[in-house]
Write a protein that holds these residues in place. Structure first.
Motif, mmCIF file in Angstrom:
data_model
loop_
_atom_site.group_PDB
_atom_site.id
_atom_site.type_symbol
_atom_site.label_atom_id
_atom_site.label_comp_id
_atom_site.label_asym_id
_atom_site.label_seq_id
_atom_site.Cartn_x
_atom_site.Cartn_y
_atom_site.Cartn_z
ATOM 1 N N ASN A 1 -7.558 -2.642 -4.655
ATOM 2 C CA ASN A 1 -8.784 -3.371 -4.618
ATOM 3 C C ASN A 1 -9.772 -3.596 -6.052
ATOM 4 O OD1 ASN A 1 -9.520 -4.593 -2.155
ATOM 5 N ND2 ASN A 1 -9.847 -2.357 -2.093
ATOM 6 N N LEU B 1 -3.093 2.546 -3.636
ATOM 7 C CA LEU B 1 -3.872 2.846 -3.013
ATOM 8 C C LEU B 1 -5.211 2.106 -2.916
ATOM 9 C CD1 LEU B 1 -3.171 6.282 -2.471
ATOM 10 C CD2 LEU B 1 -2.131 5.123 -1.170
ATOM 11 N N CYS B 2 -6.256 2.392 -2.396
ATOM 12 C CA CYS B 2 -7.231 1.524 -2.542
ATOM 13 C C CYS B 2 -8.479 1.605 -3.168
ATOM 14 C CB CYS B 2 -8.000 1.924 -1.491
ATOM 15 S SG CYS B 2 -9.400 3.624 -1.345
ATOM 16 N N TYR B 3 -7.791 1.874 -4.576
ATOM 17 C CA TYR B 3 -8.344 2.492 -5.616
ATOM 18 C C TYR B 3 -7.540 1.642 -6.679
ATOM 19 C CZ TYR B 3 -5.872 6.416 -6.641
ATOM 20 O OH TYR B 3 -4.473 7.625 -6.237
ATOM 21 N N HIS C 1 -13.310 5.775 -0.423
ATOM 22 C CA HIS C 1 -11.963 4.677 0.157
ATOM 23 C C HIS C 1 -13.330 3.215 -0.883
ATOM 24 C CE1 HIS C 1 -10.292 0.884 1.382
ATOM 25 N NE2 HIS C 1 -10.969 0.239 2.591
ATOM 26 N N THR D 1 -13.850 -0.595 -1.693
ATOM 27 C CA THR D 1 -13.213 -1.561 -1.586
ATOM 28 C C THR D 1 -13.739 -3.070 -1.717
ATOM 29 O OG1 THR D 1 -14.186 -2.975 1.062
ATOM 30 C CG2 THR D 1 -15.590 -1.604 -0.039
ATOM 31 N N PHE E 1 0.603 -0.967 -0.069
ATOM 32 C CA PHE E 1 0.063 -0.188 0.138
ATOM 33 C C PHE E 1 0.491 1.045 0.126
ATOM 34 C CE2 PHE E 1 -2.629 3.064 2.126
ATOM 35 C CZ PHE E 1 -3.792 3.259 1.986
ATOM 36 N N LEU F 1 -5.325 -4.850 6.777
ATOM 37 C CA LEU F 1 -6.682 -5.941 6.290
ATOM 38 C C LEU F 1 -6.846 -7.097 6.702
ATOM 39 C CD1 LEU F 1 -4.056 -5.637 2.726
ATOM 40 C CD2 LEU F 1 -5.944 -4.052 3.334
ATOM 41 N N ASP G 1 -11.177 -6.547 1.638
ATOM 42 C CA ASP G 1 -10.391 -5.725 1.202
ATOM 43 C C ASP G 1 -8.881 -6.153 0.881
ATOM 44 O OD1 ASP G 1 -9.205 -2.723 1.432
ATOM 45 O OD2 ASP G 1 -10.799 -2.616 1.952
ATOM 46 N N THR G 2 -7.731 -5.283 0.132
ATOM 47 C CA THR G 2 -6.673 -6.029 -0.384
ATOM 48 C C THR G 2 -5.838 -4.261 -0.223
ATOM 49 O OG1 THR G 2 -7.022 -5.578 -2.966
ATOM 50 C CG2 THR G 2 -6.753 -7.202 -1.008
ATOM 51 N N GLY G 3 -6.840 -3.018 0.362
ATOM 52 C CA GLY G 3 -5.979 -2.139 0.014
ATOM 53 C C GLY G 3 -6.610 -0.975 0.542
ATOM 54 N N PHE G 4 -6.591 -1.316 2.458
ATOM 55 C CA PHE G 4 -6.508 -0.778 3.441
ATOM 56 C C PHE G 4 -5.298 -0.639 4.344
ATOM 57 C CE2 PHE G 4 -9.341 0.579 7.494
ATOM 58 C CZ PHE G 4 -9.650 2.005 7.015
#
Length: 258
Positions: free
Chosen positions: A73, A68-70, A109, A111, A38, A131, A124-127
């Motif tokens: 994920n 990042l999350c976007y 965010h 997810t 991340f 995770l 979720d792989t982007g927190f």
């Protein structure tokens, strides 16, 4: 097998022959968390590109960067689709632990939700280091993975209809809110994520446009690197080192391949 499917498997270290099922997702989530960091370096360096399947593949699978999350994920969502899962992207709002309130600069965010045998689960792989390394059902059941406990509460807020709660091993003495999300408002086009990228890149309240941050989970805990410190959690013990630019570059390559 598609190029994305093949490259993603290579990135996280699983064979092209492995059949991915709901029962094996735990292993896939762990390998993803351990191998893809991340990080916000493209935002800090002002080198972002439009969020498309091709650009995500180039950044994360070919150049072996994180995101990042976007980004994280989205690429995992595409990988799930390639392997026959009924998956969707959803938007949420992260809870700010310091201010004890939800962030106020939008539903930024991203997810993943999957439907499996009549049940809906969050993935979720982007927190960052928060995770859940297993799918978390939307039923309220507590899920225990190697790094802690996770559960989802059905509660209507202005940010959605569910809230993810987290209790990380060695770090949290009580449950805390991770984020709220909306299970009824799916992301139908990856282009929608460019709006999120713009907000995270430009909004003055964004936590990701000020200083570099790189983190990933490890089998014993996590490693986190900023431009001023390097923090390692190993089996509940934490060490923190103050660093400068040269050390930052060295550690980013050694621990994250960046």
């Amino acid at each position: 097998m598609s190029e994305l499917n093949s490259l993603f498997r290579k990135r996280i270290g699983i064979s092209e022959e492995e059949n991915i099922t709901f029962e094996t997702l735990d292993n896939i989530l762990e390998k993803t968390a351990y191998n893809i960091p991340f990080e916000n370096l493209c935002i800090i360096e002002n080198k972002t590109n439009d969020i498309t399947k091709e650009n995500l593949m180039n950044k994360i699978l070919l150049k072996k960067e994180g995101g990042l999350c976007y980004e994280l994920n989205s690429i995992f969502y595409l990988f799930l689709i390639e392997n026959g899962f009924n998956a969707f992207l959803a938007r949420g709002v992260v809870y700010n632990q310091e201010n004890q309130g939800f962030q106020t600069h939008g539903r930024n965010h991203v997810t993943i939700l999957i439907n499996h045998e009549g049940q809906t689960y969050l993935i979720d792989t982007g927190f960052g280091a928060n995770l859940p390394l297993k799918p978390v059902p939307l039923t309220g059941e507590t899920i225990i993975s190697n790094n802690g406990k996770f559960r989802i509460e059905k509660v209507n807020t202005e940010h959605g209809d569910y809230v993810l709660h987290i209790k990380l091993k060695h770090k949290d003495t009580d449950w805390r809110i991770g984020y709220a999300f909306d299970s009824k408002r799916m992301v139908t086009d990856l282009l929608e994520l460019n709006e999120i990228q713009s907000a995270i890149s430009e909004h003055p309240e964004s936590p990701f446009n000020k200083n570099p941050l790189i983190t990933r989970l490890t089998s014993g805990g996590s490693v986190t690197l900023t431009d001023s410190s390097f923090t390692q959690w190993v089996d509940g013990k934490v060490t923190k080192e103050k660093i400068g630019y040269a050390r930052f570059k060295e550690l980013s390559k050694r621990h994250f391949g960046l």
